[in-house]
Structure formats: C-alpha cells, structure tokens
Scaffold this active site. Structure first.
Site, PDB file in Angstrom:
ATOM      1  CB  CYS A  65      -3.053  12.239 -10.902  1.00 14.08           C
ATOM      2  SG  CYS A  65      -2.328  10.673 -11.459  1.00 14.08           S
ATOM      3  CB  CYS A  69      -7.490   6.442 -13.886  1.00 11.83           C
ATOM      4  SG  CYS A  69      -5.776   5.850 -13.888  1.00 11.83           S
ATOM      5  CB  CYS A  72      -9.057   8.667 -10.652  1.00 13.99           C
ATOM      6  SG  CYS A  72      -8.119   9.318  -9.251  1.00 13.99           S
ATOM      7  CB  CYS A 109      -3.531   2.443   3.216  1.00 15.01           C
ATOM      8  SG  CYS A 109      -4.161   0.834   3.745  1.00 15.01           S
ATOM      9  CB  CYS A 142      -0.403  -0.889   2.998  1.00 16.31           C
ATOM     10  SG  CYS A 142      -0.707  -1.325   1.254  1.00 16.31           S
ATOM     11  CB  CYS A 202      -2.727  -4.801  -0.958  1.00 18.02           C
ATOM     12  SG  CYS A 202      -4.363  -4.067  -0.808  1.00 18.02           S
ATOM     13  NE  ARG A 272      -8.170  -3.590   3.121  1.00 16.53           N
ATOM     14  CZ  ARG A 272      -6.925  -3.455   2.681  1.00 16.53           C
ATOM     15  NH1 ARG A 272      -6.614  -2.507   1.824  1.00 16.53           N
ATOM     16  NH2 ARG A 272      -5.990  -4.280   3.098  1.00 16.53           N
TER      17      ARG A 272
END
Length: 407
Positions: A65, A69, A72, A109, A142, A202, A272
C-alpha cells in the site's frame, strides 16, 4: 449507579448521551466493569436481542500500500512479514466467501489495500461481487477499497454491493499524527459518498493507538453524526515492523468500557467487535457479546483470528445465537428501505432533533481533542501494559495461499 441508569434510559430512547457521560463510562474502575457491561447489555438486547451477526473478510489484494497509516501492517515502509499478493480472481474470492458463509456468516467484506480504487479496480471488484451474488443470492456484500472518487460508489451498488466500509479510525485532532498521506476529511467524504449512493455505510474506529479518552469520545460522537449503520470497533494489533509496534495500551477491561461507550452513544446500530479482539479481550471475549451484536468470523486481513468453530462455540456458550440470513439485522426504524441497501435508514442513530448524518466533520460538533498520546490518562489508573507479541499471528492461510481458510 445513577450514571448507568441514565445511560440505559437514553439508550432505550435513542437519545445522545452528553460528552461528560461518555467520558465517565471510560473512567469507571475495573471493579465497576461488570456493572457497565450489564447496563450496556440492556441497551444491546433491547435493539438486537441475543442475535450475533457474523461477518467474513476476504482480502482481495494484500500489502504494497502507498499510504503511511501507522497502525497498518500493509503500509508504505512496513517490514511486517505479512502475505503480499495482487488481485484475487473472482472465482478465488468466491471460494473464500463460500467458506465464510458455510461457517455461518451472512455478510462478506471484500477488502483491498491501497489509497483508493481506480476505475479498472472498481470493474474488478464489481465482477467479484456479481460472481459471489450469482452463487449466493442472499449474501450481503460490503466493499472496502479506500477513498472513493465520484461515481464509484454508484457503480459498486449497481454491481450488487450492499454496503461500503471506510473507518474514521481516530479523532480529527489526532488524525495527522497517525497518517500523513490523506486526511480525516477525505475519510468523511468517502462515507458520505457511500450514503449518497444508497449503500449502507459502515465506519468505525481503532482503539489502542495511544489516544486519550477524549479522543475516543470524539471519534464515536463523530461517527454518530455521520450515521453509519454499522460501527466496527477495532483494537490495535501492534505488528512488529510498524510504527505502533510498541503500543500495548489496552486491557480486557478497557476494551469492554470502550465497547460499552460505543453502544451507549450509538444504541441502535450494528456495533461490531473487529480486529484485535483475541489479542486484547482474550478470555473476556464472551462478555463483549453483551455489548456488540456483530463479530468477524475467523481470520482478519493480515492476522489470524480465533478458529471459526471456537467463535461459534463461544456464542452458544454465552447464551447468544447466530443471526440467520432470514433476519434483518437493524431495528425496523433503521432498516426501512430508503433507496435500497441492506441497512438503509428510516431515521438517524438518535433522536430527530440532533445533528443529521451530514454534520460529522465539524470539530465543534465532535467536541475537539488533544494530540495522540496527550497527557490525559487513558482511563482510570492507567499503567503500561505488558506487551504480548506472542498473541499476534500473521495470517498464513486462506486467500493468497494454498491452505483452506479459517471459517
């Protein structure tokens, strides 16, 4: 406790607590945590009974990526030894989804690392959504693909997506301490795009990144104003090879208080328990089912979770039941059709006279906050927690491998 009685009454009426009340939940002592769980559990049962919704993650593209972040394991510069692979083919993703559905999940998801999808990526994911829906007509799908450009949410919905996930993660005031390659406002914009396209939004948070109690309240209040149908509460998994590898700030009791606060602030949405529950809640996971009405089944994106059968046994042993595909997750006032989607709302997360779903990003509404890791203590009598890297297991099965997935 007068505080808890007040919060239960407000939760049953969908009335927003005050910031001081939300902060007071986080400030309760470990001696009071069972009282907090019992009170928030009354609100949870009022809106969702004893049903637990199961969700299953399929990591369509792992690692590599370009975003930074700090939390992560897939970030730019991460040296975590995670799986790295490019896009799964639709049939590969469908096989993985089928395993999760066979284990009892009702929502799949589909997640991909990256800043956001190109139009070609949206085509790929749309093909995957159609392939899954062709095989499993009633499944909720999702998508979680990062920041959306104009028109992409509409295309995903046309392909059959029911929902879109994009977490705020932390408070607006601390966001730039966590990520520099995009902004908090970018994330709010993507949640709004999902709403506008008729997708069920979400959006949730990550706890345990060194934030203060005020930061946690800020992000949960901002989420309530954004009005998502589901709020995933993640607990930081401190991967070696990431900037937050040394952040072991959570106890099982603090995790329960955070979940209870989220339930009181958003009483009638799907709360969740997401990543990190096994690492930080540990043997207290069954108590968390009294607060949240939804969990992920099996493994996560880059880390291994509890065995799928152990999840099912835990739910049954705690006196809960897996929510069937024939049940609507959300209360009737939120599940009423409003242009489609599995969680379209017929009213906001709260009373009609509060700030609506488009008022989230105003720091005056969110209440402001201090810097990440500020001097405000993280809960009562906060002390450094013992690091447990032994509990962090890199995913080596399922998508991207030749081994069967955990479901």
């Amino acid at each position: 406790m007068d505080l808890l009685n007040t919060l239960v009454d407000k939760g049953l009426r969908r009335e927003l607590p005050t910031r001081d009340e939300a902060l007071a939940v986080l400030a309760t002592s470990d001696d009071e945590v069972l009282d907090v769980v019992a009170a928030a559990g009354r609100v949870r049962r009022h809106w969702f009974g004893r049903r637990v919704k199961l969700n299953y993650l399929v990591n369509l593209k792992s690692g590599l990526c370009p975003e930074d972040c700090s939390y992560c394991s897939q970030r730019l510069g991460s040296t975590a030894g995670i799986l790295k692979y490019t896009w799964l083919k639709p049939e590969q993703a469908t096989e993985a989804a089928t395993a999760g559905l066979a284990g009892g999940a009702k929502r799949v998801c589909l997640v991909a690392s990256g800043r956001g999808p190109t139009d070609r990526d949206v085509d790929r994911v749309s093909d995957t959504i159609r392939a899954i829906k062709d095989r499993h007509e009633d499944v909720e799908v999702c998508a979680c693909l990062g920041l959306l450009s104009d028109g992409q949410a509409e295309r995903l919905r046309e392909a059959g997506a029911d929902a879109y996930n994009h977490n705020l993660n932390t408070s607006e005031g601390t966001y730039e301490r966590i990520t520099s390659t995009h902004t908090y406002a970018d994330r709010v914009d993507t949640v709004r795009k999902a709403h506008a396209a008729g997708l069920s939004a979400c959006s949730g948070l990550i706890a345990g990144m060194g934030e203060s109690d005020a930061d946690l309240v800020d992000v949960v209040f901002a989420l309530r104003a954004l009005d998502p149908d589901s709020v995933p509460v993640n607990f930081l998994i401190p991967f070696e090879g990431t900037p937050l590898a040394k952040e072991w700030n959570l106890t099982p009791q603090r995790c329960l208080r955070i979940l209870a606060m989220a339930r009181f602030v958003c009483p009638d949405v799907e709360v969740r328990i997401a990543g990190g529950r096994e690492v930080h809640l540990r043997s207290l996971q069954p108590l968390a089912l009294h607060l949240a009405n939804s969990i992920f089944l099996g493994d996560y994106l880059t880390s291994e979770g509890q065995a799928g059968k152990a999840d099912l046994d835990m739910i049954a042993d705690a006196g809960f039941e897996v929510e069937g595909a024939d049940r609507v997750t959300l209360p009737e006032h939120r599940a009423a059709p409003a242009g489609g989607g599995c969680g379209s709302r017929g009213g906001g997360c709260g009373s009609a006279d509060e700030a609506g779903p488009r008022a989230a990003a105003d720091p005056a509404t969110a209440g402001g906050c201090g810097p990440c890791g500020s001097a405000e203590p993280a809960g009562p009598e906060a002390e450094p927690q013992a690091a447990r890297p032994d509990l962090v297991a890199v995913r080596r099965r399922g998508p991207g491998t030749d081994l069967a997935p955990n479901a």
